[in-house]
Design a protein around this motif. Structure first.
Motif, PDB file in Angstrom:
ATOM      1  N   UNK A  35      32.564  48.554  24.479  1.00 29.42           N
ATOM      2  CA  UNK A  35      33.085  47.794  25.613  1.00 29.42           C
ATOM      3  C   UNK A  35      31.901  47.140  26.323  1.00 29.42           C
ATOM      4  N   UNK A  36      32.028  45.860  26.603  1.00 33.42           N
ATOM      5  CA  UNK A  36      30.986  45.138  27.344  1.00 33.42           C
ATOM      6  C   UNK A  36      31.505  44.884  28.757  1.00 33.42           C
ATOM      7  N   UNK A  37      30.740  45.299  29.746  1.00 39.10           N
ATOM      8  CA  UNK A  37      31.213  45.224  31.129  1.00 39.10           C
ATOM      9  C   UNK A  37      30.120  44.639  32.020  1.00 39.10           C
ATOM     10  N   UNK A  38      30.477  43.602  32.783  1.00 39.61           N
ATOM     11  CA  UNK A  38      29.495  42.934  33.645  1.00 39.61           C
ATOM     12  C   UNK A  38      29.066  43.816  34.825  1.00 39.61           C
ATOM     13  N   UNK A  39      29.965  44.665  35.310  1.00 38.00           N
ATOM     14  CA  UNK A  39      29.639  45.533  36.442  1.00 38.00           C
ATOM     15  C   UNK A  39      28.773  46.714  36.022  1.00 38.00           C
ATOM     16  N   UNK A  40      28.303  47.462  37.029  1.00 35.82           N
ATOM     17  CA  UNK A  40      27.466  48.634  36.721  1.00 35.82           C
ATOM     18  C   UNK A  40      28.303  49.900  36.552  1.00 35.82           C
ATOM     19  N   UNK A  41      29.597  49.771  36.689  1.00 38.85           N
ATOM     20  CA  UNK A  41      30.461  50.931  36.523  1.00 38.85           C
ATOM     21  C   UNK A  41      31.824  50.495  36.032  1.00 38.85           C
ATOM     22  N   UNK A  42      32.705  51.470  35.751  1.00 35.85           N
ATOM     23  CA  UNK A  42      34.062  51.144  35.319  1.00 35.85           C
ATOM     24  C   UNK A  42      34.883  50.686  36.530  1.00 35.85           C
ATOM     25  N   UNK A  43      36.069  50.139  36.283  1.00 39.86           N
ATOM     26  CA  UNK A  43      36.973  49.849  37.402  1.00 39.86           C
ATOM     27  C   UNK A  43      37.500  48.424  37.458  1.00 39.86           C
ATOM     28  N   UNK A  44      36.764  47.474  36.870  1.00 37.14           N
ATOM     29  CA  UNK A  44      37.270  46.087  36.865  1.00 37.14           C
ATOM     30  C   UNK A  44      37.545  45.595  38.282  1.00 37.14           C
ATOM     31  N   UNK A  45      38.756  45.116  38.500  1.00 35.49           N
ATOM     32  CA  UNK A  45      39.182  44.650  39.826  1.00 35.49           C
ATOM     33  C   UNK A  45      38.734  45.587  40.937  1.00 35.49           C
ATOM     34  N   UNK A  46      38.868  46.880  40.665  1.00 33.57           N
ATOM     35  CA  UNK A  46      38.613  47.881  41.711  1.00 33.57           C
ATOM     36  C   UNK A  46      37.136  48.202  41.848  1.00 33.57           C
ATOM     37  N   UNK A  47      36.357  47.702  40.924  1.00 34.39           N
ATOM     38  CA  UNK A  47      34.902  47.789  41.045  1.00 34.39           C
ATOM     39  C   UNK A  47      34.412  46.672  41.972  1.00 34.39           C
TER      40      UNK A  47
END
Ligand code: NA7
Length: 534
Positions: A35-47
């Protein structure tokens, strides 16, 4: 030798969708998945959405995964409508429980994704210069994740601070002693304004379009309810997945146009007191009949006028130009009452449009409003923005940006013609934003996982849909939308109208989640009708 960057599947985004897709592909099918994620943590919208008052407008016991009975039983929500920090805690709990972080690359933004026809692989380039290859590419980028900051002249010269609610600083914003301007009165502005007004010296709300809002009547959950939700989890899930909206309640089988006025009034009053989106479920014809809708619209407008003491403010707030719930209806805690505070003023941009931002604040056609902080609660480049930012190129180097120049075209919101082995979770053309999202996400993830399992079982290399299948599905998306009042709102983000230059196409599927689920099941049972394997 195997290149370490070659995988079976790449998933983009680590919110609700990407996390469950990882669990499904890695733990169920045994696929090498990253999984590639721009944020530093999980959560998407909630991040990202950490603005004051950020809260979900689905009830907590329905805003969760149901795929794991153990998870349903062990997690405990504290409030009827969960706040952002609690949802983020929940998603971190899921990441821990299923040991997800080892397969997620954080702080990793995708620059481009190209389909390599010779090898039947997606080649994904990240901003950090990494190249990854995989047979399958699955986007889990969310529907409302590309922040829309209006292109307002002068913003770069503003002497104060400004923020968009969808990219809120993790350390928070100190409003004490400040004059704050909030632009936007959608769900986000309606949640944030009361909280900011509690702290700031003065808040000026810049409203372009007046909006309906229903009281949330949020409260801590009682022990009885917590126990009830766990004991009846299967029934609750059954309700969520067999109705049109994914919420844990059914739409009443009665029509406002056939109900006497005094009875309608009582029904609305009871729903208003109960709070939340159930108000929209009081009659089955609210979204299909203008006459029915008018009864709800007038009830809410009357409430607004009664709640606001200043008649000028009341008129600006109650002068709503579209049918109730034809834009996504917000629910609130003390929104209208906030306008009775001495430190809150209201500017109607419809009467005096914003001209520019000057160093001192916001200038409308009438005057300059001096501000220390501007909060943009101006929404998102919804549904397509985050997908197009991925710079996806399919067969023969065709670009998604070009293919969608006149609006998105998908098959079931899941596949795009010309882009083999690409799946779009909650893509345009699926019910997504028209319903409670977790059950919609679970349905998509499970369908995609089954399709990939089918391909593995039959040693199939590629799957792709056709222009014809996409055209037929778009006709169904249009038919479903036109059977409702939803397309009547010309400035709605469902139609892409909030982003200048974006094509006006009704993007989500309005045929209802349960109906959509049965179509998807039927397509799969029919040998994945509309899709070709090789
Ligand atoms: P929304 O629902 O798109 O609301 C954005 C608000 O910002 C809305 O009131 C807009 O007015 C206003 N807006 C947008 N651009 C401008 C400009 N240029 N000038 C003035 N006002 C502007 O976004 P939210 O974040 O509130 O909610 C999105 C979803 O997230 C919501 O449905 C929930 O599911 C969670 P307009 O109505 O376009 O005149």
């Amino acid at each position: 030798m195997q290149n370490t960057n070659t995988l079976d599947a790449i998933v983009i985004g680590a919110g609700f969708a990407g996390m469950y897709q990882l669990i499904s592909l890695r733990d169920k099918l045994g696929l090498r998945t990253r999984v590639l994620e721009a944020g530093s943590g999980v959560g998407g919208t909630w991040y990202w959405n950490r603005y004051p008052g950020a809260r979900c407008d689905s009830e907590s016991h329905s805003y969760m995964y149901y795929f794991s009975k153990e998870l349903v039983q062990e997690w405990e929500w504290s409030e009827r409508y969960p706040q952002q920090p609690e949802i983020l805690r929940y998603l971190n709990h899921v990441a821990d429980k299923f040991d997800l972080r080892r397969d997620i690359s954080f702080d990793t933004r995708v620059n481009s994704a190209n389909f390599d026809e010779a090898n039947n692989q997606w080649v994904v380039q990240t901003e950090g210069g990494e190249t990854l290859r995989a047979q399958f590419l699955i986007t889990a980028v969310g529907c409302l994740s590309s922040a829309n900051v209006p292109n307002t002249p002068g913003l770069d010269r503003f002497a104060g601070q400004w923020f968009h609610t969808g990219a809120w600083p993790h350390e928070g914003v100190d409003f004490k002693g400040k004059h704050v301007g909030v632009i936007g009165t959608g769900s986000t502005g309606i949640q944030a304004i009361p909280m900011i007004a509690n702290e700031a010296d003065h808040v000026t709300v810049f409203q372009r379009t007046a909006n309906y809002s229903l009281p949330a009547n949020n409260a801590p959950l009682t022990e009885d309810f917590k126990q009830y939700a766990k004991a009846h989890a299967d029934e609750i899930y059954e309700i969520m997945t067999t109705n049109g909206n994914g919420h844990p309640f059914h739409i009443e089988k009665r029509k406002a146009v056939e109900t006497p006025a005094d009875e309608i009034e009582q029904i609305y009053e009871a729903a208003w007191q109960k709070g939340g989106l159930q108000f929209r479920a009081t009659f089955e014809d609210l979204l299909v009949s203008n006459d029915a809708n008018k009864t709800a619209a007038e009830f809410i407008q009357k409430k607004i006028r009664k709640l606001i003491k200043d008649p000028v403010k009341a008129e600006i707030l109650a002068d709503i130009d579209h049918p109730f719930a034809a834009k996504r209806p917000p629910i609130d805690s003390n929104y209208f009452d906030t306008f009775n505070r001495d430190n809150v003023s209201l500017v109607s941009l419809r009467d005096a449009p914003m001209q520019e931002i000057v160093p001192a604040g916001i200038k409308t056609t009438e005057k300059v409003y001096p501000l220390d902080i501007i909060v943009f609660a101006t929404g998102f480049d919804a549904m397509t923005g985050s997908l197009l930012k991925l710079n996806i190129e399919g067969l023969g180097g065709r670009k998604l940006k070009d293919d969608w120049h006149a609006g998105p075209r998908t098959y079931l919101g899941l596949q795009i013609s010309g882009y083999p082995n690409l799946f779009t979770i909650t893509g345009p053309g699926s019910p997504s934003v028209l319903c409670n999202l977790p059950p919609a996400i679970e349905q998509h993830v499970e369908w995609i996982t089954d399709c990939i399992e089918h391909m593995r079982a039959h040693q199939l290399q590629t799957v792709q849909t056709s222009d014809q299948a996409c055209d037929q599905w778009q006709q169904e998306v249009d038919r479903a939308a036109n059977a409702t009042l939803l397309p009547q709102v010309k400035h709605s983000w469902y139609l892409g109208a909030n982003v200048p230059g974006k094509p006006r196409v009704f993007m989500p599927y309005a045929g209802g989640l349960s109906h959509y689920r049965s179509i998807c099941n039927d397509v799969a049972a029919d040998g994945y009708r509309g899709m070709r394997f090789s």
